[in-house]
Scaffold this motif. Structure first.
Motif, PDB file in Angstrom:
ATOM      1  N   TYR A 161       9.568  -5.369  -2.992  1.00 16.45           N
ATOM      2  CA  TYR A 161      10.619  -4.363  -2.854  1.00 16.45           C
ATOM      3  C   TYR A 161      11.034  -3.765  -4.199  1.00 16.45           C
ATOM      4  N   SER A 162      11.064  -4.574  -5.235  1.00 21.01           N
ATOM      5  CA  SER A 162      11.648  -4.138  -6.502  1.00 21.01           C
ATOM      6  C   SER A 162      10.627  -3.827  -7.587  1.00 21.01           C
ATOM      7  N   MET A 163       9.325  -3.934  -7.297  1.00 23.01           N
ATOM      8  CA  MET A 163       8.355  -3.725  -8.367  1.00 23.01           C
ATOM      9  C   MET A 163       8.451  -2.299  -8.922  1.00 23.01           C
ATOM     10  N   PRO A 164       8.303  -2.132 -10.237  1.00 27.50           N
ATOM     11  CA  PRO A 164       8.496  -0.828 -10.890  1.00 27.50           C
ATOM     12  C   PRO A 164       7.291   0.099 -10.725  1.00 27.50           C
ATOM     13  N   LYS A 165       6.881   0.264  -9.492  1.00 30.40           N
ATOM     14  CA  LYS A 165       5.776   1.147  -9.116  1.00 30.40           C
ATOM     15  C   LYS A 165       6.178   1.855  -7.820  1.00 30.40           C
ATOM     16  N   ILE A 166       5.523   2.952  -7.505  1.00 27.47           N
ATOM     17  CA  ILE A 166       5.670   3.547  -6.184  1.00 27.47           C
ATOM     18  C   ILE A 166       4.668   2.857  -5.271  1.00 27.47           C
ATOM     19  N   THR A 167       5.140   2.382  -4.121  1.00 23.31           N
ATOM     20  CA  THR A 167       4.293   1.565  -3.262  1.00 23.31           C
ATOM     21  C   THR A 167       4.077   2.227  -1.907  1.00 23.31           C
ATOM     22  N   ILE A 168       2.874   2.069  -1.388  1.00 14.56           N
ATOM     23  CA  ILE A 168       2.485   2.664  -0.106  1.00 14.56           C
ATOM     24  C   ILE A 168       1.899   1.586   0.791  1.00 14.56           C
ATOM     25  N   SER A 169       2.394   1.499   2.020  1.00 13.89           N
ATOM     26  CA  SER A 169       1.771   0.666   3.047  1.00 13.89           C
ATOM     27  C   SER A 169       0.794   1.536   3.827  1.00 13.89           C
ATOM     28  N   ALA A 170      -0.478   1.176   3.809  1.00 15.49           N
ATOM     29  CA  ALA A 170      -1.502   1.907   4.554  1.00 15.49           C
ATOM     30  C   ALA A 170      -1.838   1.097   5.801  1.00 15.49           C
ATOM     31  N   VAL A 171      -1.226   1.453   6.924  1.00 19.80           N
ATOM     32  CA  VAL A 171      -1.259   0.623   8.127  1.00 19.80           C
ATOM     33  C   VAL A 171      -2.342   1.104   9.091  1.00 19.80           C
ATOM     34  N   THR A 172      -3.282   0.228   9.347  1.00 17.79           N
ATOM     35  CA  THR A 172      -4.270   0.428  10.407  1.00 17.79           C
ATOM     36  C   THR A 172      -4.215  -0.793  11.329  1.00 17.79           C
ATOM     37  N   GLY A 173      -4.506  -0.587  12.604  1.00 12.14           N
ATOM     38  CA  GLY A 173      -4.452  -1.710  13.531  1.00 12.14           C
ATOM     39  C   GLY A 173      -3.047  -2.249  13.659  1.00 12.14           C
ATOM     40  N   ALA A 174      -2.917  -3.570  13.689  1.00 12.03           N
ATOM     41  CA  ALA A 174      -1.624  -4.207  13.921  1.00 12.03           C
ATOM     42  C   ALA A 174      -0.851  -4.418  12.627  1.00 12.03           C
ATOM     43  N   ALA A 175       0.449  -4.127  12.698  1.00 12.23           N
ATOM     44  CA  ALA A 175       1.402  -4.554  11.674  1.00 12.23           C
ATOM     45  C   ALA A 175       2.534  -5.210  12.437  1.00 12.23           C
ATOM     46  N   ALA A 176       2.531  -6.536  12.481  1.00 16.76           N
ATOM     47  CA  ALA A 176       3.439  -7.254  13.376  1.00 16.76           C
ATOM     48  C   ALA A 176       4.168  -8.364  12.635  1.00 16.76           C
ATOM     49  N   GLY A 177       5.378  -8.668  13.103  1.00 15.29           N
ATOM     50  CA  GLY A 177       6.128  -9.781  12.549  1.00 15.29           C
ATOM     51  C   GLY A 177       6.303  -9.675  11.049  1.00 15.29           C
ATOM     52  N   LEU A 178       5.935 -10.741  10.345  1.00 12.84           N
ATOM     53  CA  LEU A 178       6.031 -10.755   8.888  1.00 12.84           C
ATOM     54  C   LEU A 178       5.183  -9.657   8.265  1.00 12.84           C
ATOM     55  N   GLY A 179       4.067  -9.305   8.909  1.00 13.34           N
ATOM     56  CA  GLY A 179       3.240  -8.209   8.406  1.00 13.34           C
ATOM     57  C   GLY A 179       3.996  -6.898   8.390  1.00 13.34           C
ATOM     58  N   LEU A 180       4.790  -6.644   9.431  1.00 19.09           N
ATOM     59  CA  LEU A 180       5.608  -5.439   9.462  1.00 19.09           C
ATOM     60  C   LEU A 180       6.726  -5.521   8.434  1.00 19.09           C
ATOM     61  N   SER A 181       7.293  -6.704   8.233  1.00 20.56           N
ATOM     62  CA  SER A 181       8.325  -6.865   7.202  1.00 20.56           C
ATOM     63  C   SER A 181       7.793  -6.440   5.836  1.00 20.56           C
ATOM     64  N   LEU A 182       6.569  -6.852   5.512  1.00 19.29           N
ATOM     65  CA  LEU A 182       5.981  -6.483   4.221  1.00 19.29           C
ATOM     66  C   LEU A 182       5.765  -4.976   4.129  1.00 19.29           C
ATOM     67  N   SER A 226       1.867 -12.593  -3.914  1.00 17.80           N
ATOM     68  CA  SER A 226       2.978 -12.577  -4.857  1.00 17.80           C
ATOM     69  C   SER A 226       2.465 -12.596  -6.298  1.00 17.80           C
ATOM     70  N   TRP A 227       1.486 -13.430  -6.567  1.00 17.04           N
ATOM     71  CA  TRP A 227       0.924 -13.529  -7.922  1.00 17.04           C
ATOM     72  C   TRP A 227       0.293 -12.212  -8.355  1.00 17.04           C
ATOM     73  N   ASN A 228      -0.494 -11.622  -7.482  1.00 22.35           N
ATOM     74  CA  ASN A 228      -1.153 -10.361  -7.815  1.00 22.35           C
ATOM     75  C   ASN A 228      -0.149  -9.232  -8.041  1.00 22.35           C
ATOM     76  N   LEU A 229       0.883  -9.181  -7.220  1.00 20.09           N
ATOM     77  CA  LEU A 229       1.887  -8.133  -7.385  1.00 20.09           C
ATOM     78  C   LEU A 229       2.640  -8.293  -8.694  1.00 20.09           C
ATOM     79  N   LYS A 230       2.931  -9.525  -9.080  1.00 21.40           N
ATOM     80  CA  LYS A 230       3.596  -9.752 -10.369  1.00 21.40           C
ATOM     81  C   LYS A 230       2.709  -9.313 -11.524  1.00 21.40           C
ATOM     82  N   GLU A 231       1.412  -9.553 -11.399  1.00 21.68           N
ATOM     83  CA  GLU A 231       0.481  -9.075 -12.426  1.00 21.68           C
ATOM     84  C   GLU A 231       0.525  -7.553 -12.524  1.00 21.68           C
ATOM     85  N   LEU A 232       0.588  -6.894 -11.391  1.00 20.54           N
ATOM     86  CA  LEU A 232       0.644  -5.429 -11.387  1.00 20.54           C
ATOM     87  C   LEU A 232       1.964  -4.921 -11.962  1.00 20.54           C
ATOM     88  N   CYS A 233       3.042  -5.662 -11.731  1.00 16.87           N
ATOM     89  CA  CYS A 233       4.344  -5.252 -12.277  1.00 16.87           C
ATOM     90  C   CYS A 233       4.289  -5.120 -13.796  1.00 16.87           C
TER      91      CYS A 233
END
Length: 263
Positions: A98-119, A41-48
């Motif tokens: 969800y709302s950060m003013p950037k275009i965002t990409i999830s690069a999924v390798t291996g498992a994306a499960a539960g909360l990981g899939l939510s992100l 969360s902290w890092n994403l806010k810095e990027l925002c």
């Protein structure tokens, strides 16, 4: 790539107009503990607030994107105040992502499960490796999805299909997830090169117009997302007190199939 800022479990690299954020707990398949949630969360806010960055790519170190919430947190018997604090941190992270003013990409390798899939679902575009596995598998331990999953799944699938997927709780291949509308692109060949090609394509587009469209839709949908996150928080608290959840956790530890009673 130049490293700009980071925490121990979240690494951030910036290369021109693109930032790559790496979940860095490979020994636990990047399961999300409180430290990682706060660091992300902290890092994403810095990027925002970084006007030089237009695209953010989220990926996992090692063999997985993220296996979900840290099971040790579920087993620790959190006090009520601590539980709500953790859930509030998750909500803060999801809204930021969800709302950060950037275009965002999830690069999924291996498992994306539960909360990981939510992100992953909270981002604008999901690219998956052919052998990746996706699962909204909270039901297996008697819980409901959190991290805004009800909001994101309904947005992508519609209400009925979202409910059915949540109730099934099974692991999907990348191709099945794409067929169901959860993955936007499956890549062949070198995964990092494919992600780079997608990034390069978007860097050559009028990104500020793309970001403005995202912002309009995010601003419209924010009240609904906030409501869902609040409902998930209190719903999850109730589910943690059920006999089925206790049985689900016990069966997980004992590596057996749970015997649920609906209580």
């Amino acid at each position: 790539m130049t490293i700009d800022f980071q925490t121990e479990t979240v690494k951030v690299g910036i290369d021109g107009r693109t930032a790559t954020v790496v979940l860095n707990r490979p020994e636990s398949l990047n399961s999300l503990d409180l430290e990682m949630i706060r660091g992300l969360s902290w890092n994403l806010k810095e990027l925002c607030s970084n006007d030089d960055v237009d695209i953010v790519v989220l990926k996992g170190a090692g063999r997985a994107f993220s296996s979900g919430g840290d099971i040790k947190t579920m087993l620790s018997g959190l006090e009520e105040a601590d539980f709500f604090s953790v859930m509030d941190c998750i909500s803060e992270l999801v809204v930021t992502l969800y709302s950060m003013p950037k275009i965002t990409i999830s690069a999924v390798t291996g498992a994306a499960a539960g909360l990981g899939l939510s992100l992953a679902l909270a981002m604008d575009y999901i690219i998956a490796a052919p052998d990746s596995k996706l699962a909204m598998n909270f039901i297996g331990i008697g819980l409901i999805p959190d991290g805004g999953a009800h909001f994101f799944l309904e947005s992508r699938l519609g209400e009925t299909k979202a409910k059915h997927l949540i109730w099934e709780g099974r692991t999907m291949s990348a191709s099945e997830a794409q067929e169901r509308g959860l993955v936007d692109e499956i890549v062949d060949g070198d995964f990092n090169e494919a992600v780079g090609r997608r990034v390069e394509e978007w860097l050559n587009k009028p990104l500020q117009a793309m970001i403005k469209t995202k912002k309009i839709l995010a601003d419209k949908n924010r009240p609904c997302l906030l409501k869902i996150l609040e409902l998930e928080k209190f719903g999850q608290y109730k589910m943690r007190q059920t006999a089925d959840h206790q049985e689900g956790i016990k069966a997980f530890i004992e590596k057996r199939k749970p015997v649920f009673t609906g209580k």
